[in-house]
Design an enzyme around this catalytic site. Structure first.
Site, PDB file in Angstrom:
ATOM      1  N   CYS A 171      52.043  40.788  33.617  1.00 61.13           N
ATOM      2  CA  CYS A 171      52.459  39.425  33.664  1.00 61.13           C
ATOM      3  C   CYS A 171      53.238  39.205  32.239  1.00 61.13           C
ATOM      4  O   CYS A 171      52.503  39.712  31.258  1.00 61.13           O
ATOM      5  CB  CYS A 171      51.825  38.224  33.984  1.00 61.13           C
ATOM      6  N   SER A 182      47.275  41.196  34.212  1.00 60.03           N
ATOM      7  CA  SER A 182      47.282  41.668  35.956  1.00 60.03           C
ATOM      8  C   SER A 182      46.480  42.668  36.371  1.00 60.03           C
ATOM      9  O   SER A 182      45.137  42.539  36.334  1.00 60.03           O
ATOM     10  CB  SER A 182      48.576  41.706  36.174  1.00 60.03           C
ATOM     11  N   HIS A 203      44.949  55.959  42.621  1.00 64.24           N
ATOM     12  CA  HIS A 203      44.409  56.487  43.804  1.00 64.24           C
ATOM     13  C   HIS A 203      44.625  57.960  43.609  1.00 64.24           C
ATOM     14  O   HIS A 203      45.692  58.530  43.423  1.00 64.24           O
ATOM     15  CB  HIS A 203      45.112  55.912  45.193  1.00 64.24           C
TER      16      HIS A 203
END
Length: 120
Positions: free
Chosen positions: A84, A64, A69
């Site tokens: 996943c 996935s 950030h």
């Protein structure tokens, strides 16, 4: 569609660390930790914002994604790891990746969230 989505908000990190403002340093660290945790990167993009801003980075995983950030002006970082669990349970790998990246930023305070996705 079953998977585990982890997030962490890190505060009180040393903002002078290269990981805050150097996209290549952050990229290398993320890819290193992804591989060490047994996950498989399939693509990535890291961008530094102008004017002394932070970096946004994404590593696409076969399982996935990882998103990071940084806000050097706030001494803060957000982390997002989603895996996943199709064919194998990758939850422990996701937990290990989040822990490794948290440690890399040396936060004073961490707020974590955990979401099981794709429930019955």
């Amino acid at each position: 569609m079953h998977g585990l989505h982890l997030t962490a908000d890190l505060r009180g990190c040393p903002p002078q660390a290269a990981l805050f403002t150097d996209p290549e340093a952050l990229r290398q660290r993320c890819l290193h930790e992804v591989r060490c945790c047994g996950l498989r990167p399939v693509g990535e993009l890291f961008h530094r914002f102008a004017g002394g801003g932070g970096v946004t980075g994404v590593v696409l995983l076969a399982e996935s994604h990882l998103a990071v950030h940084t806000w050097p002006e706030l001494a803060a970082v957000t982390l997002d790891v989603y895996v996943c669990n199709f064919g194998a349970d990758n939850s422990a790998r996701a937990e290990a990746l989040l822990a490794a990246l948290e440690a890399a930023f040396s936060p004073v305070d961490v707020q974590r969230q955990r979401l099981q996705r794709g429930g019955a």
